[in-house]
Design a protein around this motif. Structure first.
Motif, PDB file in Angstrom:
ATOM      1  N   LEU A  87      -0.594  -0.350   3.649  1.00  0.00           N
ATOM      2  CA  LEU A  87      -1.760  -0.312   3.206  1.00  0.00           C
ATOM      3  C   LEU A  87      -2.362  -1.027   4.097  1.00  0.00           C
ATOM      4  CD1 LEU A  87      -3.949   2.194   1.930  1.00  0.00           C
ATOM      5  CD2 LEU A  87      -3.807   0.564  -0.044  1.00  0.00           C
ATOM      6  N   CYS A  88      -3.795  -1.504   4.516  1.00  0.00           N
ATOM      7  CA  CYS A  88      -4.055  -2.346   4.513  1.00  0.00           C
ATOM      8  C   CYS A  88      -5.754  -2.251   4.082  1.00  0.00           C
ATOM      9  CB  CYS A  88      -4.222  -2.650   5.848  1.00  0.00           C
ATOM     10  SG  CYS A  88      -4.142  -2.425   7.642  1.00  0.00           S
ATOM     11  N   ARG A  89      -6.573  -3.061   4.864  1.00  0.00           N
ATOM     12  CA  ARG A  89      -8.246  -2.797   4.335  1.00  0.00           C
ATOM     13  C   ARG A  89      -8.715  -2.935   6.133  1.00  0.00           C
ATOM     14  NH1 ARG A  89      -9.351  -7.418  -0.376  1.00  0.00           N
ATOM     15  NH2 ARG A  89      -8.151  -7.920   0.579  1.00  0.00           N
ATOM     16  N   ALA A  90     -10.115  -2.771   6.457  1.00  0.00           N
ATOM     17  CA  ALA A  90     -10.674  -2.308   7.624  1.00  0.00           C
ATOM     18  C   ALA A  90     -11.055  -3.923   7.226  1.00  0.00           C
ATOM     19  CB  ALA A  90     -10.903  -1.416   7.415  1.00  0.00           C
ATOM     20  N   ARG A  91     -10.027  -5.166   8.454  1.00  0.00           N
ATOM     21  CA  ARG A  91     -10.069  -5.710   8.416  1.00  0.00           C
ATOM     22  C   ARG A  91      -8.868  -6.810  10.077  1.00  0.00           C
ATOM     23  NH1 ARG A  91     -10.522  -9.318   2.787  1.00  0.00           N
ATOM     24  NH2 ARG A  91     -12.551  -8.359   1.768  1.00  0.00           N
ATOM     25  N   LYS A  92      -9.145  -6.812  10.140  1.00  0.00           N
ATOM     26  CA  LYS A  92      -8.122  -7.147  11.589  1.00  0.00           C
ATOM     27  C   LYS A  92      -7.334  -7.965  11.013  1.00  0.00           C
ATOM     28  CE  LYS A  92     -10.591  -6.267  16.077  1.00  0.00           C
ATOM     29  NZ  LYS A  92     -11.425  -7.371  17.402  1.00  0.00           N
ATOM     30  N   GLU A  93      -7.483  -9.410  10.344  1.00  0.00           N
ATOM     31  CA  GLU A  93      -6.221 -10.161  10.150  1.00  0.00           C
ATOM     32  C   GLU A  93      -5.559  -9.265   9.649  1.00  0.00           C
ATOM     33  OE1 GLU A  93      -9.840 -10.602   7.180  1.00  0.00           O
ATOM     34  OE2 GLU A  93      -8.953 -10.469   9.080  1.00  0.00           O
ATOM     35  N   GLU A  94      -5.911  -8.438   8.896  1.00  0.00           N
ATOM     36  CA  GLU A  94      -4.938  -7.316   7.220  1.00  0.00           C
ATOM     37  C   GLU A  94      -4.562  -6.476   7.992  1.00  0.00           C
ATOM     38  OE1 GLU A  94      -6.376  -5.974   3.904  1.00  0.00           O
ATOM     39  OE2 GLU A  94      -7.216  -7.966   3.230  1.00  0.00           O
ATOM     40  N   ILE A  95      -5.085  -5.846   9.285  1.00  0.00           N
ATOM     41  CA  ILE A  95      -4.287  -5.428  10.142  1.00  0.00           C
ATOM     42  C   ILE A  95      -3.566  -5.759  11.078  1.00  0.00           C
ATOM     43  CG2 ILE A  95      -4.557  -3.187  12.313  1.00  0.00           C
ATOM     44  CD1 ILE A  95      -7.142  -2.780  11.230  1.00  0.00           C
ATOM     45  N   HIS A  96      -3.218  -7.117  11.750  1.00  0.00           N
ATOM     46  CA  HIS A  96      -2.110  -7.298  12.214  1.00  0.00           C
ATOM     47  C   HIS A  96      -1.018  -8.109  11.536  1.00  0.00           C
ATOM     48  CE1 HIS A  96      -0.347  -9.894  14.490  1.00  0.00           C
ATOM     49  NE2 HIS A  96      -0.002 -11.136  14.593  1.00  0.00           N
ATOM     50  N   THR A  97      -1.151  -8.429  10.182  1.00  0.00           N
ATOM     51  CA  THR A  97      -0.739  -8.216   9.353  1.00  0.00           C
ATOM     52  C   THR A  97       0.608  -7.148   9.108  1.00  0.00           C
ATOM     53  OG1 THR A  97      -2.035 -10.823   8.313  1.00  0.00           O
ATOM     54  CG2 THR A  97      -0.108  -9.338   7.102  1.00  0.00           C
ATOM     55  N   THR A  98      -0.025  -6.507   8.741  1.00  0.00           N
ATOM     56  CA  THR A  98       0.497  -4.750   8.070  1.00  0.00           C
ATOM     57  C   THR A  98       1.191  -4.448   9.408  1.00  0.00           C
ATOM     58  OG1 THR A  98      -1.294  -4.558   7.000  1.00  0.00           O
ATOM     59  CG2 THR A  98      -0.074  -3.020   7.739  1.00  0.00           C
ATOM     60  N   TYR A  99       0.870  -4.520  10.773  1.00  0.00           N
ATOM     61  CA  TYR A  99       1.984  -4.747  12.121  1.00  0.00           C
ATOM     62  C   TYR A  99       3.334  -5.487  12.104  1.00  0.00           C
ATOM     63  CZ  TYR A  99       3.339  -4.039  16.561  1.00  0.00           C
ATOM     64  OH  TYR A  99       4.096  -3.527  17.496  1.00  0.00           O
ATOM     65  N   GLU A 100       2.815  -6.563  11.516  1.00  0.00           N
ATOM     66  CA  GLU A 100       4.161  -7.397  12.144  1.00  0.00           C
ATOM     67  C   GLU A 100       4.884  -6.789  10.723  1.00  0.00           C
ATOM     68  OE1 GLU A 100       4.687 -10.287  13.817  1.00  0.00           O
ATOM     69  OE2 GLU A 100       3.030  -9.200  15.183  1.00  0.00           O
ATOM     70  N   ALA A 101       4.446  -6.652  10.043  1.00  0.00           N
ATOM     71  CA  ALA A 101       5.838  -6.483   8.608  1.00  0.00           C
ATOM     72  C   ALA A 101       6.089  -4.809   9.092  1.00  0.00           C
ATOM     73  CB  ALA A 101       4.823  -5.937   7.067  1.00  0.00           C
ATOM     74  N   LEU A 102       5.695  -3.992   9.975  1.00  0.00           N
ATOM     75  CA  LEU A 102       5.853  -2.399  10.205  1.00  0.00           C
ATOM     76  C   LEU A 102       6.594  -2.764  11.489  1.00  0.00           C
ATOM     77  CD1 LEU A 102       3.253   0.144   9.057  1.00  0.00           C
ATOM     78  CD2 LEU A 102       5.008  -0.475   8.316  1.00  0.00           C
ATOM     79  N   LYS A 103       6.454  -3.356  12.139  1.00  0.00           N
ATOM     80  CA  LYS A 103       6.997  -3.432  13.869  1.00  0.00           C
ATOM     81  C   LYS A 103       8.193  -2.695  13.837  1.00  0.00           C
ATOM     82  CE  LYS A 103       7.330  -8.294  15.021  1.00  0.00           C
ATOM     83  NZ  LYS A 103       6.522  -9.728  15.078  1.00  0.00           N
ATOM     84  N   ASN A 104       9.487  -3.189  13.232  1.00  0.00           N
ATOM     85  CA  ASN A 104      10.467  -2.300  13.663  1.00  0.00           C
ATOM     86  C   ASN A 104      10.770  -1.107  13.212  1.00  0.00           C
ATOM     87  OD1 ASN A 104      11.272  -5.237  14.839  1.00  0.00           O
ATOM     88  ND2 ASN A 104      11.355  -6.495  13.681  1.00  0.00           N
ATOM     89  N   ALA A 105      10.298  -0.607  11.901  1.00  0.00           N
ATOM     90  CA  ALA A 105      10.293  -0.094  12.305  1.00  0.00           C
ATOM     91  C   ALA A 105      10.455   1.759  12.924  1.00  0.00           C
ATOM     92  CB  ALA A 105       9.290   0.897  10.887  1.00  0.00           C
ATOM     93  N   VAL A 106      11.757   2.715  12.334  1.00  0.00           N
ATOM     94  CA  VAL A 106      11.763   3.452  13.430  1.00  0.00           C
ATOM     95  C   VAL A 106      10.443   4.346  14.162  1.00  0.00           C
ATOM     96  CG1 VAL A 106      13.148   5.400  14.207  1.00  0.00           C
ATOM     97  CG2 VAL A 106      14.137   3.494  13.123  1.00  0.00           C
TER      98      VAL A 106
END
Length: 508
Positions: free
Chosen positions: A73-92
């Motif tokens: 989950l993240c709020r509608a903020r670019k910096e949070e979206i980027h952080t969320t992607y960094e945490a998720l990027k290695n998921a299948v």
């Protein structure tokens, strides 16, 4: 024609946010593995932008589980979206889940945004998330108290900018089944582009599950829920209740899930053990009384035909009623076979540890039951290093003198011993432990219950202690309730030491 309902589990995000239900990294990973075995479709692993610990947990879960979608989950903020992607990027199968409130009360008092600004933020955030991750879900917080036409406008903006799923949330549990079904049908009918429709129902008025099931009849594709219904305030719609309602009334709902129902009970007990929050005995599907019958008329009917008073067989959800014939002379193979029958999956090291504990218990308890076995293995996956181990204790108490505890612990090969007094044997013991670890922990909560039957029943104690850092939960199990109480406190202390080891030390 039947359709699949996708189960989006948010135990590790919304559930873990509820007071007293926090988990450390090892515990989150254990629960994530359990959810993968349960075969949920989506695991919402956390809120990465909220803290470094949550980021690490999401990152670890994303690389550990392979089959389900891993959402964060993240709020509608670019910096949070980027952080969320960094945490998720290695998921299948990664999914970014954006949330933005749409009700006027949230816009005015929380966001301080106009409707036009919300629409612009929706478009910008979804488009940016889509540029990073193919799978994007957009949630309208407090959707059920939002203006319907504006809510539809927000959802249409989200799907037109790349959201594959939209989430209609009853954030404060305000809706009724009829109202919620009508809202879901309206959104589905008027969406400008096809999208998966998800619903997220809270239980403030006790209608979380009813609202979720009504949404299925109205066309929802995905249900967001938690094991045991844990969550903010009164909790979320309970996963086990939704799954079994669909399973039992499949023709009524013209739907099915792919959840492994035989693991519902083990999943419930695993979570309860991790967070230290007991399952109420009258809890539907997984409560201790869910398949008990005391009334004579009911017992007569059950003996004649179980279907007279049971619409679900206990085995369907993983509840086994067998009294196993295992004792101190039983072999490991028989023990392992029984674990598999009960739906538990342990590593070789965990099996060795559990078998040793089983042997120890069989020397102290005459009749070993399935519930004894479950009680032994529940904490196996989320154990912490035993920095401090119980060696022995002696407690004297009565109505004439205050309780006195003589406590002896082991620490790094050394024996530590002290004496302390308190108002009752439990507090005397806990004060002695505090003296030995040279730190003042405060007892926030203490709970004891019998987890097995008979005069040699296993007692389970769950404590919650706190210091200046945070609150931790400990669990102890023993036929001796004083020993169980001490083990629970030590378990919590060891968790605190594992997290802040440099600041605590043994008495000199």
């Amino acid at each position: 024609m039947e359709k699949q309902i996708y189960i989006f589990d948010t135990t590790l995000r919304d559930g873990e946010q509820s007071p007293g239900c926090s988990m450390n990294l090892a515990e989150k990973l254990e629960m994530a593995r359990m959810l993968e075995r349960l075969n949920v479709d989506v695991i919402e692993a956390g809120f990465p932008a909220s803290s470094p610990e949550d980021f690490e947990a999401v990152e670890q879960i994303a690389t550990t589980v392979k089959k389900p979608v891993v959402a964060a989950l993240c709020r509608a903020r670019k910096e949070e979206i980027h952080t969320t992607y960094e945490a998720l990027k290695n998921a299948v199968h990664p999914r970014i889940h954006i949330v933005l409130a749409t009700s006027d009360i949230h816009l005015e008092y929380k966001l301080r945004m106009t409707r036009e600004e919300v629409l612009a933020a929706t478009a910008e955030s979804v488009a940016y998330a889509k540029s990073l991750c193919e799978d994007v879900q957009f949630a309208a917080e407090d959707a059920t108290r939002s203006d319907r036409e504006f809510l539809l406008q927000v959802f249409n903006t989200a799907v037109e900018h790349g959201a594959a799923a939209i989430n209609i949330t009853d954030t404060v549990g305000y809706s009724t089944p009829e109202e919620f079904a009508d809202l879901v049908a309206y959104i589905r009918q008027h969406l400008s582009r096809p999208a998966l429709i998800s619903v997220h129902c809270h239980n403030d008025l006790g209608m979380g599950v009813a609202n979720a099931l009504a949404a299925i009849r109205a066309g929802a594709d995905q249900i967001e829920c938690t094991v045991n219904g844990i969550g903010e305030r009164a909790g979320n719609a309970a996963l086990e209740e939704i799954v079994m309602a669909i399973y039992t009334r499949r023709q009524h709902y013209q739907a099915f899930t792919c959840v492994a129902t035989s693991l519902l009970y083990p999943a419930s007990r695993t979570l309860s053990s991790i967070i230290g929050v007991p399952v109420p005995p009258n809890k539907a599907i997984v409560g201790a009384n869910a398949f008990c019958h005391e009334a004579g008329i009911h017992q007569h009917g059950i003996l004649a035909n179980r279907q007279t008073y049971e619409i679900i067989s206990p085995e369907t959800v993983g509840v086994h009623q067998t009294q196993i014939v295992l004792g101190k002379h039983s072999g490991k193979h028989a023990f392992i076979e029984r674990l598999e029958q009960l739906g538990y999956e342990l590593t070789d090291l965990e099996v060795e540890t559990a078998f040793e504990k089983f042997k120890e218990l069989s020397d102290r308890k005459k009749n070993i039951t399935d519930r004894d076995i479950e009680a032994i293995i529940r904490p196996m996956g989320h154990s912490v290093p035993e920095e401090y181990q119980l060696d022995s204790f002696v407690i004297n108490c009565g109505t004439v003198i205050s309780a006195t505890a003589v406590m002896k612990l082991r620490h790094c090969g050394r024996e530590l011993e002290t004496v302390s007094r308190g108002n009752g044997p439990i507090f005397a013991a806990y004060r002695a432990i505090n003296k030995l670890v040279r730190h003042d922990f405060f007892l926030d909560d203490y709970n004891i219950q019998s987890v097995t039957e008979g005069d040699d029943a296993l007692g389970e104690v769950v404590v919650r202690i706190r210091d200046e850092h945070r609150t931790v939960t400990g669990r102890g199990l023993s036929p001796d309730i004083l020993e169980a109480s001490i083990l629970a406190y030590l378990n919590a202390v060891n968790k605190a030491v594992a997290r802040h080891g440099q600041e605590y030390g043994p008495a000199r």
